[in-house]
Scaffold this active site. Structure first.
Site, mmCIF file in Angstrom:
data_model
loop_
_atom_site.group_PDB
_atom_site.id
_atom_site.type_symbol
_atom_site.label_atom_id
_atom_site.label_comp_id
_atom_site.label_asym_id
_atom_site.label_seq_id
_atom_site.Cartn_x
_atom_site.Cartn_y
_atom_site.Cartn_z
ATOM 1 N N TRP A 112 -35.360 -38.172 24.834
ATOM 2 C CA TRP A 112 -34.872 -36.911 24.250
ATOM 3 C C TRP A 112 -34.606 -37.058 22.763
ATOM 4 C CZ3 TRP A 112 -36.516 -33.216 26.904
ATOM 5 C CH2 TRP A 112 -36.459 -33.209 28.300
ATOM 6 N N ASP A 179 -26.567 -34.372 20.755
ATOM 7 C CA ASP A 179 -27.121 -33.759 21.963
ATOM 8 C C ASP A 179 -26.278 -34.272 23.131
ATOM 9 O OD1 ASP A 179 -28.534 -32.996 24.195
ATOM 10 O OD2 ASP A 179 -30.460 -33.846 23.565
ATOM 11 N N LYS A 203 -27.169 -29.141 33.281
ATOM 12 C CA LYS A 203 -26.663 -30.394 33.840
ATOM 13 C C LYS A 203 -25.181 -30.300 34.207
ATOM 14 C CE LYS A 203 -30.620 -32.272 31.962
ATOM 15 N NZ LYS A 203 -31.364 -32.258 30.707
HETATM 16 C C1 LIG Z 1 -32.348 -32.245 29.848
HETATM 17 C C2 LIG Z 1 -32.166 -32.697 28.448
HETATM 18 C C3 LIG Z 1 -32.808 -32.075 27.364
HETATM 19 C C4 LIG Z 1 -33.814 -30.970 27.531
HETATM 20 O O1 LIG Z 1 -33.233 -29.784 27.856
HETATM 21 P P1 LIG Z 1 -34.088 -28.441 27.962
HETATM 22 O O2 LIG Z 1 -33.031 -27.450 28.242
HETATM 23 O O3 LIG Z 1 -35.069 -28.623 29.063
HETATM 24 O O4 LIG Z 1 -34.770 -28.212 26.667
HETATM 25 C C5 LIG Z 1 -32.517 -32.528 26.092
HETATM 26 N N1 LIG Z 1 -31.659 -33.539 25.882
HETATM 27 C C6 LIG Z 1 -31.035 -34.172 26.900
HETATM 28 C C7 LIG Z 1 -30.092 -35.291 26.615
HETATM 29 C C8 LIG Z 1 -31.261 -33.767 28.214
HETATM 30 O O5 LIG Z 1 -30.650 -34.389 29.223
#
Ligand SMILES: *Cc1c(COP(=O)(O)O)cnc(C)c1O
Length: 367
Positions: A112, A179, A203
């Site tokens: 990511w 993030d 999540k």
């Molecule tokens: C799942 C995830 C993403 C991607 O998220 P989307 O909503 O599918 O764009 C980005 N960063 C992390 C750390 C993630 O776990």
């Protein structure tokens, strides 16, 4: 953990270890279902109400107020619910913060973070200050130097795929961007220390289709490029997350999950449970030689636990045992292999007990 009734009305238990979209509290599913039929006794479905009605404004207000309270955010930090998932933030952040001739620092700790850096390069210079790619992203680099004058430092607090988590931050005055898609609201941290936080909801916060973005106001309005309205954080702040039609149902599910978390005792209470779940699973893995956790001990994630077995046949056998016992979402990410158990806030301790019980039985049989 859900009870599923089959045609004979014999129930079996499902343990949901999915990495995302993932388990949410049962109470949230119940209320969200009810809201589709009759939202707050309005006689209307949540799916057919206007987003500029008092009915929905109350949802947005409660979601923002509860998020602010849970994270103890100060008045400098704005809370937004935006479209596009975390991946949209990968480019919306540099678009808003980075001029073409300026540099942003990125920590490369997994797939990511790599994607985030790639998108930022479209808008300015990116310096990768450290990477753990040399060891398949199984640790978090620690001794790195941030370039002086960097506009911001971007990190991924929890690497969902690889199963590492940052347990400390660099000591720096450079604005911090994180993030937190897969560990937001799971542990007590100083959220005000960050200048921008983003998290896809699917999540730990709610349903897919919305992002939680927390941004410090004084960070904005400093780039020279023109921004499309939908990309401009300042316009979203001004419009109170209602610049256009928001993902109404997804925002509602976030509000319900935030309300649930508050009822559980907030982040300190859920952290205690998360610690207990992670300790049980890692202790079990460490005590059974047939399983091998892949991540450096000090960098282990409490949200996504990654492990392998050295024998691929045994892996297949254990995977099918998991399936037979109602364990869902335990297979590792395609680039990592093995297993990944995600232990998000809503996963009950009983599900981890069920998994570790199965592991012990399996290890005993193979010993
Ligand atoms: C799942 C995830 C993403 C991607 O998220 P989307 O909503 O599918 O764009 C980005 N960063 C992390 C750390 C993630 O776990």
């Amino acid at each position: 953990m859900h009870l599923i009734f089959n045609k004979l009305n014999i129930h079996s238990v499902v343990h949901n270890f999915n990495s995302g979209p993932s388990i949410l509290p049962k109470e949230v599913f119940e209320q969200a279902s009810q809201s589709i039929l009759n939202f707050n006794n309005s006689g209307l479905s949540i799916l057919e109400i206007g987003h500029r009605t008092p009915l929905f404004q109350a949802v947005v207000d409660e979601a923002i107020a509860t998020a602010r309270e849970l994270m103890q955010l100060d008045a400098e930090h704005e809370i937004l619910f935006l479209h596009g998932g975390a991946s949209t933030q990968f480019f919306q952040i540099p678009m808003n913060l980075l001029n073409e001739n300026e540099t942003a620092a990125y920590l490369d700790c997994g797939i990511w973070g790599t994607k985030a850096a790639k998108e930022a390069k479209v808008f300015g210079n990116v310096e990768i200050v450290a990477s753990s790619k040399d060891k398949n992203y199984t640790y978090i680099p620690k001794d790195y130097v941030l370039p002086a004058g960097a506009k911001y430092f971007h990190c991924t607090s929890n690497n969902t795929v690889e199963g590492t988590q940052m347990h400390a931050l660099p000591d720096t005055d450079i604005p911090l961007v994180a993030d937190m898609s897969s560990d937001i609201l799971s542990r007590v941290i100083d959220f005000n220390r960050y200048d921008l936080i983003y998290a896809g909801a699917q999540k730990n916060i709610g349903a897919a289709g919305v992002n939680l973005v927390i941004v410090k106001k004084d960070l904005l309005g400093k780039v020279s490029r023109k921004l499309p309205s939908m990309m401009d954080y300042r316009q979203h702040i001004e419009a109170g997350s209602l610049l256009n039609t928001p993902p109404v149902f997804a925002v509602y599910v976030c509000m319900l999950t935030l309300r649930w978390l508050k009822q559980q005792g907030g982040i300190p209470a859920i952290e205690k449970l998360n610690d207990e779940k992670a300790a049980l699973l890692y202790d079990t893995l460490d005590s059974l030689p047939v399983f091998r956790p892949t991540v450096a001990k000090e960098d282990r994630s409490k949200m996504n636990v990654v492990f392998v077995m050295d024998n691929p046949d045994l892996e297949k056998e254990f995977l099918s045992l998991c399936k037979d016992n109602g364990m869902v979402g335990i297979k590792g990410y395609r680039t990592v292999g093995g297993f990944r158990a995600s232990l998000y806030n809503a996963l009950p301790l009983a599900s981890v007990r069920a998994l570790t019980g199965l592991m012990k039985d399996f290890a005993n049989k193979k010993a």
